[in-house]
Design an enzyme around this catalytic site. Structure first.
Site, PDB file in Angstrom:
ATOM      1  N   ILE A   1      89.667   5.380 -42.082  1.00 24.04           N
ATOM      2  CA  ILE A   1      88.250   5.670 -42.212  1.00 24.04           C
ATOM      3  C   ILE A   1      87.591   4.464 -42.883  1.00 24.04           C
ATOM      4  O   ILE A   1      88.038   4.016 -43.946  1.00 24.04           O
ATOM      5  CB  ILE A   1      88.000   6.957 -43.027  1.00 24.04           C
ATOM      6  CG1 ILE A   1      88.788   8.136 -42.428  1.00 24.04           C
ATOM      7  CG2 ILE A   1      86.512   7.251 -43.092  1.00 24.04           C
ATOM      8  CD1 ILE A   1      88.479   8.446 -40.969  1.00 24.04           C
ATOM      9  N   LYS A   2      86.535   3.971 -42.251  1.00 27.55           N
ATOM     10  CA  LYS A   2      85.849   2.786 -42.783  1.00 27.55           C
ATOM     11  C   LYS A   2      84.743   3.203 -43.749  1.00 27.55           C
ATOM     12  O   LYS A   2      83.901   4.031 -43.421  1.00 27.55           O
ATOM     13  CB  LYS A   2      85.242   1.956 -41.650  1.00 27.55           C
ATOM     14  CG  LYS A   2      86.276   1.206 -40.824  1.00 27.55           C
ATOM     15  CD  LYS A   2      85.633   0.461 -39.668  1.00 27.55           C
ATOM     16  CE  LYS A   2      85.102  -0.890 -40.074  1.00 27.55           C
ATOM     17  NZ  LYS A   2      84.718  -1.705 -38.889  1.00 27.55           N
ATOM     18  N   ILE A   3      84.782   2.608 -44.929  1.00 28.77           N
ATOM     19  CA  ILE A   3      83.754   2.825 -45.949  1.00 28.77           C
ATOM     20  C   ILE A   3      83.215   1.459 -46.363  1.00 28.77           C
ATOM     21  O   ILE A   3      83.992   0.568 -46.712  1.00 28.77           O
ATOM     22  CB  ILE A   3      84.330   3.555 -47.182  1.00 28.77           C
ATOM     23  CG1 ILE A   3      84.779   4.970 -46.805  1.00 28.77           C
ATOM     24  CG2 ILE A   3      83.313   3.596 -48.316  1.00 28.77           C
ATOM     25  CD1 ILE A   3      85.411   5.749 -47.952  1.00 28.77           C
TER      26      ILE A   3
ATOM     27  N   LEU B   1      87.590   4.232 -37.839  1.00 26.83           N
ATOM     28  CA  LEU B   1      86.349   4.948 -37.543  1.00 26.83           C
ATOM     29  C   LEU B   1      85.483   4.940 -38.797  1.00 26.83           C
ATOM     30  O   LEU B   1      85.928   5.328 -39.870  1.00 26.83           O
ATOM     31  CB  LEU B   1      86.652   6.397 -37.135  1.00 26.83           C
ATOM     32  CG  LEU B   1      85.441   7.318 -36.930  1.00 26.83           C
ATOM     33  CD1 LEU B   1      84.544   6.806 -35.799  1.00 26.83           C
ATOM     34  CD2 LEU B   1      85.898   8.738 -36.635  1.00 26.83           C
TER      35      LEU B   1
END
Length: 365
Positions: free
Chosen positions: A141-143, A110
């Site tokens: 978690i996508k960064i 996400l």
């Protein structure tokens, strides 16, 4: 019985993740079937995927109306919808997550708001918020791997959050991302925490490189390199990966249970109709990597893909390809920075459209 071609890829040490999510694929049993029958081992999402999911069906309408009762923020409403989908999907991948090396696969990704791609502090803050809201061990978690994103990545890893670093195009930036990951692990360990549960991937985007570079090749008399620059870059990235995740510094972390940050091949659908539709998947199959593949490419590979251990083949050719670009005056580092900048915008636009769709749904009588 014929060998399943997608599952066959896993026999070479590569995991196939699905680059798609919506409520229908979860509730209909299609995702479970892909896990069981095709060997899909994870899911990635992004603002464009969620925009399509939310605007192309009525599956989200009732929840939008309900969430709107407690917040006026369309972004909060979106993340409320997305978190629910991600939680349901992570449950389907529990078995994969606990299979073999626990935590090697079975992740659902996400992404933080694309509006924050150039803001270190807000990206790091939202990564924590989304991690806590989803509250599942197998979420990533996508960064974005932008310059400001690097410190947010390090801070997030240092807090024990699984991170999918997205939007990588260039080798210098990829090297910086590996440093952010390793430093984050060292920070978490120094704070007295276990690091064995932390997992991360670095998502290297492929076909967009060739879309930008290929038109320049004919001008320079390098037409034979069309469709080869992205693959060459990926092979060189894998060389960096093998070098970084070995040696004394890494071995200290590995002894404490640290997992290498695997390279993940993204943007693997062929944008050029002259190329085979499974070209980018076939060219980069190899150990300890991930390939996130759109639905259509999964189907295409299952039908006519060729699974073989190709990632470390032709390394000399890969080196030569990038040297020929440089000799011809094509600055690949400048071009990959351009792609990063454009990539931020390409995620901003569907996100804006998504937020407008939520606004429109709220205003329906």
């Amino acid at each position: 019985m014929a060998t399943n071609k997608v599952k066959q890829i896993h026999s070479f040490g590569q995991s196939i993740w699905l680059d798609f999510i919506d409520r229908e694929i979860i509730s209909s049993g299609k995702l479970k079937k892909l896990i069981d029958e095709e060997g899909i081992r994870g899911v990635t999402s992004n603002p464009a995927i969620f925009e399509k999911a939310i605007t192309s069906s009525s599956d989200y309408d009732a929840d939008i109306t309900e969430l709107a009762k407690t917040t006026e923020s369309n972004e909060e409403i979106f993340f409320g919808l997305a978190v629910s989908d991600i939680q349901k999907a992570t449950a389907l991948f529990d078995g994969v997550y606990n299979e073999g090396v626990v935590g090697e696969d079975g992740y659902v990704s996400l992404e933080v708001s694309p509006f924050l791609a150039l803001d270190t502090e807000k990206t790091a803050k939202q990564a924590v918020e989304l991690w806590q809201k989803v509250d599942r061990k197998n979420v990533m978690i996508k960064i974005p791997g932008t310059k400001p994103g690097l410190e947010a990545i390090r801070q997030s890893i240092a807090k024990g959050i699984n991170i999918n670093v997205t939007l990588l195009f260039g080798l210098p930036r990829y090297k910086e991302v590996t440093e952010a990951y390793i430093s984050g692990l060292e920070d978490h360990l120094a704070a007295g925490h276990s690091i064995s549960h932390i997992s991360s991937v670095a998502s290297f985007f492929l076909s967009r490189i060739d879309v930008l570079v290929d038109p320049l090749l004919d001008e320079k008399g390098l037409g034979d390199l069309k469709g080869e620059v992205a693959i060459a870059s990926a092979k060189k990235a894998y060389e960096i990966y093998k070098k970084v995740f070995s040696g004394e510094r890494w071995e200290k972390l590995a002894a404490k249970g640290a997992k290498p940050q695997r390279l993940l091949w993204a943007s693997t659908s062929s944008k050029n109709p002259a190329f085979k539709d499974t070209k980018y998947v076939e060219a980069l199959i190899g150990p300890d990597t991930v390939d996130t593949v759109p639905w259509e490419t999964v189907i295409a590979f299952a039908d006519h893909g060729i699974a073989a251990n190709t990632l470390e083949q032709g390394l000399d050719k890969a080196t030569e390809t990038l040297e020929r670009l440089k000799a011809a005056g094509i600055d690949i580092d400048a071009l990959t920075q351009q792609l990063e900048d454009e990539g931020i915008e390409k995620f901003n636009k569907p996100f804006e459209k998504l937020l407008q769709a939520i606004e429109d749904q709220k205003n329906k009588k």
